[in-house]
Design an enzyme around this catalytic site. Structure first.
Site, PDB file in Angstrom:
ATOM      1  N   GLY A 101       1.079   5.318   3.068  1.00  0.00           N
ATOM      2  CA  GLY A 101       2.334   4.898   2.448  1.00  0.00           C
ATOM      3  C   GLY A 101       3.154   6.064   1.935  1.00  0.00           C
ATOM      4  N   LYS A 112     -10.683  -6.783   9.317  1.00  0.00           N
ATOM      5  CA  LYS A 112      -9.536  -6.170   9.983  1.00  0.00           C
ATOM      6  C   LYS A 112      -9.379  -6.657  11.425  1.00  0.00           C
ATOM      7  CE  LYS A 112      -7.450  -3.867   6.873  1.00  0.00           C
ATOM      8  NZ  LYS A 112      -6.063  -4.247   6.541  1.00  0.00           N
ATOM      9  N   LYS A 157     -16.512  18.696  -1.656  1.00  0.00           N
ATOM     10  CA  LYS A 157     -17.769  19.444  -1.723  1.00  0.00           C
ATOM     11  C   LYS A 157     -17.525  20.937  -1.551  1.00  0.00           C
ATOM     12  CE  LYS A 157     -21.634  18.154  -0.066  1.00  0.00           C
ATOM     13  NZ  LYS A 157     -22.748  17.733   0.837  1.00  0.00           N
ATOM     14  N   GLY A 168      -0.434   4.695  -1.357  1.00  0.00           N
ATOM     15  CA  GLY A 168      -1.642   5.268  -0.769  1.00  0.00           C
ATOM     16  C   GLY A 168      -1.357   6.406   0.185  1.00  0.00           C
ATOM     17  N   LEU A 169      -2.384   6.810   0.894  1.00  0.00           N
ATOM     18  CA  LEU A 169      -2.316   7.958   1.806  1.00  0.00           C
ATOM     19  C   LEU A 169      -1.223   7.802   2.859  1.00  0.00           C
ATOM     20  CD1 LEU A 169      -3.435  10.492   3.279  1.00  0.00           C
ATOM     21  CD2 LEU A 169      -5.196   9.026   4.257  1.00  0.00           C
ATOM     22  N   TYR A 192     -15.667  -4.873   6.262  1.00  0.00           N
ATOM     23  CA  TYR A 192     -14.292  -4.389   6.434  1.00  0.00           C
ATOM     24  C   TYR A 192     -13.836  -4.545   7.885  1.00  0.00           C
ATOM     25  CZ  TYR A 192     -10.356  -1.130   6.602  1.00  0.00           C
ATOM     26  OH  TYR A 192      -9.123  -0.558   6.794  1.00  0.00           O
ATOM     27  N   GLY A 227       0.825  -1.203   0.000  1.00  0.00           N
ATOM     28  CA  GLY A 227       0.000   0.000   0.000  1.00  0.00           C
ATOM     29  C   GLY A 227       0.852   1.244   0.000  1.00  0.00           C
ATOM     30  N   GLY A 228       2.050   1.125  -0.570  1.00  0.00           N
ATOM     31  CA  GLY A 228       3.027   2.211  -0.502  1.00  0.00           C
ATOM     32  C   GLY A 228       2.687   3.425  -1.337  1.00  0.00           C
TER      33      GLY A 228
END
Length: 216
Positions: A16, A142, A189, A13-14, A138, A10-11
């Site tokens: 990572g 987890k 938004k 991603g946010l 999920y 997941g490197g």
């Protein structure tokens, strides 16, 4: 040769990307950090996962990869959130054991905690009741990381653990209006309201409280 080779799933991603930024600033010569995303290996495949470990030869693993999403995504695809996260976790745990990784740290989420609980909460309360129904696929997946950590330690002596951060947001987040979490969704938004010169409307009563952490 570096003494420690850290594989980060997941490197891209946010979290990572934030970890990558910090490690690049520290520039520790004794460590080699390898950040991988879905384009580097399909963690739903044990063959791909094993090939990744054979290639990188990690001494330590930071497991951030997961199928994640906001409220609507979780409610829409509970089975996929359960199955895909369970499969990824199982493949990572097996690869870490087989490769004799010195330490595995997995990242969980506050949604693993029971929906009905007392505060303050801590890691001993994870299994004290069912999670909120909206993201139970999920959340239950987890929760199993906590169980897997214990089972692998008891049977194989593996040094596997996990962390449970609060809600996070920041650069490289998912800003999709349908599938994002609360903060990035509100940011999107707000941007649309400003760009179109329209009122910024937030749904809800405003009474629920939430702790969010900026990761950058």
């Amino acid at each position: 040769m570096p003494e420690r080779v850290v594989l980060v799933t997941g490197g891209t991603g946010l979290v990572g990307r934030a970890v990558q930024y910090i490690t690049e600033q520290e520039n520790n010569a004794d460590e080699q950090w390898v950040f991988v995303g879905s384009n580097d290996a399909d963690l739903l495949s044990i063959e791909d996962t094993t090939a990744l470990f054979d290639r990188v030869k990690p001494t330590h693993v930071l497991h951030l990869a997961a199928q994640v999403g906001g409220l609507f995504a979780n409610m829409r695809a509970k089975v996929e959130f359960w199955r895909n996260n369970i499969i990824m976790q199982d493949n990572i745990f097996q690869a870490c054991k087989n490769s004799k990784v010195q330490k595995l740290v997995s990242c969980l989420s506050t949604c693993v905690f029971p929906d009905k609980t007392t505060y303050p909460i801590n890691e001993t309360m994870v299994h004290n009741g069912p999670p909120h129904f909206s993201n139970e696929g999920y959340a239950y997946a987890k929760r199993m990381v906590d169980v897997q950590n214990r089972l692998y330690q008891e049977q194989y002596g593996c040094n596997f653990t996990s962390v449970i951060p609060t809600n996070i947001f920041g650069p490289h987040d998912n800003y999709d209006l349908q599938d994002s979490h609360v903060i990035p969704g509100l940011i999107h938004k707000c941007w649309l309201a400003k760009a179109n010169n329209k009122p910024f409307t937030i749904l809800g009563s405003g009474k629920p409280l939430c702790v969010d952490l900026l990761v950058s």
